[in-house]
Design a protein around this motif. Structure first.
Motif, PDB file in Angstrom:
ATOM      1  N   MET A  42      25.367  40.571  42.408  1.00  0.00           N
ATOM      2  CA  MET A  42      26.670  39.936  42.395  1.00  0.00           C
ATOM      3  C   MET A  42      27.284  40.072  43.792  1.00  0.00           C
ATOM      4  SD  MET A  42      29.650  40.539  39.626  1.00  0.00           S
ATOM      5  CE  MET A  42      30.880  39.293  39.461  1.00  0.00           C
ATOM      6  N   PRO A  43      27.960  39.036  44.247  1.00  0.00           N
ATOM      7  CA  PRO A  43      28.552  39.087  45.586  1.00  0.00           C
ATOM      8  C   PRO A  43      29.719  40.058  45.674  1.00  0.00           C
ATOM      9  CG  PRO A  43      29.192  37.085  44.447  1.00  0.00           C
ATOM     10  CD  PRO A  43      28.192  37.794  43.573  1.00  0.00           C
ATOM     11  N   GLU A  44      30.124  40.316  46.892  1.00  0.00           N
ATOM     12  CA  GLU A  44      31.288  41.177  47.132  1.00  0.00           C
ATOM     13  C   GLU A  44      32.502  40.588  46.406  1.00  0.00           C
ATOM     14  OE1 GLU A  44      31.791  44.085  49.234  1.00  0.00           O
ATOM     15  OE2 GLU A  44      29.666  44.126  48.807  1.00  0.00           O
ATOM     16  N   PRO A  45      33.451  41.446  45.988  1.00  0.00           N
ATOM     17  CA  PRO A  45      34.658  40.914  45.357  1.00  0.00           C
ATOM     18  C   PRO A  45      35.436  40.039  46.343  1.00  0.00           C
ATOM     19  CG  PRO A  45      34.808  43.313  45.620  1.00  0.00           C
ATOM     20  CD  PRO A  45      33.450  42.898  46.070  1.00  0.00           C
ATOM     21  N   THR A  46      36.035  38.987  45.816  1.00  0.00           N
ATOM     22  CA  THR A  46      36.816  38.103  46.668  1.00  0.00           C
ATOM     23  C   THR A  46      38.186  38.710  46.937  1.00  0.00           C
ATOM     24  OG1 THR A  46      37.830  36.903  44.829  1.00  0.00           O
ATOM     25  CG2 THR A  46      35.690  36.079  45.652  1.00  0.00           C
ATOM     26  N   GLU A  47      38.842  38.188  47.961  1.00  0.00           N
ATOM     27  CA  GLU A  47      40.186  38.665  48.289  1.00  0.00           C
ATOM     28  C   GLU A  47      41.125  38.462  47.103  1.00  0.00           C
ATOM     29  OE1 GLU A  47      43.726  37.685  51.455  1.00  0.00           O
ATOM     30  OE2 GLU A  47      41.649  37.441  52.103  1.00  0.00           O
ATOM     31  N   GLN A  48      40.976  37.340  46.410  1.00  0.00           N
ATOM     32  CA  GLN A  48      41.833  37.056  45.256  1.00  0.00           C
ATOM     33  C   GLN A  48      41.593  38.072  44.136  1.00  0.00           C
ATOM     34  OE1 GLN A  48      44.316  34.911  45.098  1.00  0.00           O
ATOM     35  NE2 GLN A  48      44.810  35.541  43.021  1.00  0.00           N
ATOM     36  N   GLU A  49      40.347  38.407  43.871  1.00  0.00           N
ATOM     37  CA  GLU A  49      40.040  39.397  42.835  1.00  0.00           C
ATOM     38  C   GLU A  49      40.640  40.752  43.189  1.00  0.00           C
ATOM     39  OE1 GLU A  49      35.722  37.916  41.150  1.00  0.00           O
ATOM     40  OE2 GLU A  49      35.788  38.926  43.089  1.00  0.00           O
ATOM     41  N   ILE A  50      40.505  41.140  44.447  1.00  0.00           N
ATOM     42  CA  ILE A  50      41.061  42.421  44.888  1.00  0.00           C
ATOM     43  C   ILE A  50      42.578  42.401  44.764  1.00  0.00           C
ATOM     44  CG2 ILE A  50      41.321  44.010  46.828  1.00  0.00           C
ATOM     45  CD1 ILE A  50      38.573  42.912  47.835  1.00  0.00           C
ATOM     46  N   ARG A  51      43.185  41.303  45.191  1.00  0.00           N
ATOM     47  CA  ARG A  51      44.646  41.183  45.135  1.00  0.00           C
ATOM     48  C   ARG A  51      45.152  41.327  43.689  1.00  0.00           C
ATOM     49  NH1 ARG A  51      45.124  36.585  47.571  1.00  0.00           N
ATOM     50  NH2 ARG A  51      45.620  37.498  49.584  1.00  0.00           N
ATOM     51  N   GLU A  52      44.492  40.650  42.763  1.00  0.00           N
ATOM     52  CA  GLU A  52      44.914  40.712  41.358  1.00  0.00           C
ATOM     53  C   GLU A  52      44.749  42.119  40.791  1.00  0.00           C
ATOM     54  OE1 GLU A  52      42.676  37.628  39.451  1.00  0.00           O
ATOM     55  OE2 GLU A  52      43.809  36.038  40.470  1.00  0.00           O
ATOM     56  N   ARG A  53      43.635  42.763  41.104  1.00  0.00           N
ATOM     57  CA  ARG A  53      43.402  44.125  40.599  1.00  0.00           C
ATOM     58  C   ARG A  53      44.393  45.093  41.225  1.00  0.00           C
ATOM     59  NH1 ARG A  53      38.914  46.921  38.315  1.00  0.00           N
ATOM     60  NH2 ARG A  53      38.462  44.837  37.557  1.00  0.00           N
ATOM     61  N   ALA A  54      44.645  44.958  42.517  1.00  0.00           N
ATOM     62  CA  ALA A  54      45.587  45.838  43.208  1.00  0.00           C
ATOM     63  C   ALA A  54      46.986  45.686  42.623  1.00  0.00           C
ATOM     64  CB  ALA A  54      45.601  45.545  44.707  1.00  0.00           C
ATOM     65  N   HIS A  55      47.363  44.463  42.324  1.00  0.00           N
ATOM     66  CA  HIS A  55      48.692  44.222  41.748  1.00  0.00           C
ATOM     67  C   HIS A  55      48.803  44.894  40.383  1.00  0.00           C
ATOM     68  CE1 HIS A  55      52.511  42.163  41.345  1.00  0.00           C
ATOM     69  NE2 HIS A  55      52.168  41.901  40.099  1.00  0.00           N
ATOM     70  N   ARG A  56      47.757  44.775  39.586  1.00  0.00           N
ATOM     71  CA  ARG A  56      47.757  45.400  38.252  1.00  0.00           C
ATOM     72  C   ARG A  56      47.841  46.925  38.381  1.00  0.00           C
ATOM     73  NH1 ARG A  56      44.102  42.380  35.994  1.00  0.00           N
ATOM     74  NH2 ARG A  56      42.320  43.590  36.691  1.00  0.00           N
ATOM     75  N   LEU A  57      47.091  47.505  39.311  1.00  0.00           N
ATOM     76  CA  LEU A  57      47.137  48.956  39.520  1.00  0.00           C
ATOM     77  C   LEU A  57      48.526  49.387  39.980  1.00  0.00           C
ATOM     78  CD1 LEU A  57      43.728  49.510  41.334  1.00  0.00           C
ATOM     79  CD2 LEU A  57      44.301  50.137  38.979  1.00  0.00           C
ATOM     80  N   TRP A  58      49.115  48.598  40.876  1.00  0.00           N
ATOM     81  CA  TRP A  58      50.451  48.890  41.400  1.00  0.00           C
ATOM     82  C   TRP A  58      51.485  48.871  40.275  1.00  0.00           C
ATOM     83  CZ3 TRP A  58      54.450  45.066  41.997  1.00  0.00           C
ATOM     84  CH2 TRP A  58      55.558  45.516  42.720  1.00  0.00           C
ATOM     85  N   GLU A  59      51.381  47.868  39.401  1.00  0.00           N
ATOM     86  CA  GLU A  59      52.310  47.795  38.262  1.00  0.00           C
ATOM     87  C   GLU A  59      52.133  48.992  37.330  1.00  0.00           C
ATOM     88  OE1 GLU A  59      53.305  43.166  37.454  1.00  0.00           O
ATOM     89  OE2 GLU A  59      51.395  43.884  36.681  1.00  0.00           O
ATOM     90  N   GLN A  60      50.899  49.361  37.055  1.00  0.00           N
ATOM     91  CA  GLN A  60      50.616  50.494  36.176  1.00  0.00           C
ATOM     92  C   GLN A  60      51.141  51.799  36.751  1.00  0.00           C
ATOM     93  OE1 GLN A  60      46.370  50.268  35.681  1.00  0.00           O
ATOM     94  NE2 GLN A  60      46.493  48.677  34.125  1.00  0.00           N
ATOM     95  N   ALA A  61      51.229  51.887  38.073  1.00  0.00           N
ATOM     96  CA  ALA A  61      51.706  53.102  38.734  1.00  0.00           C
ATOM     97  C   ALA A  61      53.227  53.129  38.865  1.00  0.00           C
ATOM     98  CB  ALA A  61      51.059  53.229  40.108  1.00  0.00           C
ATOM     99  N   GLY A  62      53.897  52.104  38.334  1.00  0.00           N
ATOM    100  CA  GLY A  62      55.349  52.091  38.388  1.00  0.00           C
ATOM    101  C   GLY A  62      55.917  51.372  39.597  1.00  0.00           C
TER     102      GLY A  62
END
Length: 53
Positions: A1-21
């Protein structure tokens, strides 16, 4: 599988940020954590075989 795309990273980072308050000033921390999680998911993908590497 290819490297994660910038969009995938951005979406995951946003979700992690929300979960952290939604803490301020930790964008890089969440970006790197998201990138690492996505790469680790790829490594543990059961569809990966020596033929697909």
């Amino acid at each position: 599988m290819p490297e994660p795309t910038e969009q995938e990273i951005r979406e995951r980072a946003h979700r992690l940020w929300e979960q952290a308050g939604k803490p301020e000033g930790r964008e890089n921390e969440f970006w790197h954590a998201a990138e690492q999680e996505l790469r680790n998911e790829d490594k543990s993908n059961p569809m990966r075989t020596p033929d697909t590497l």
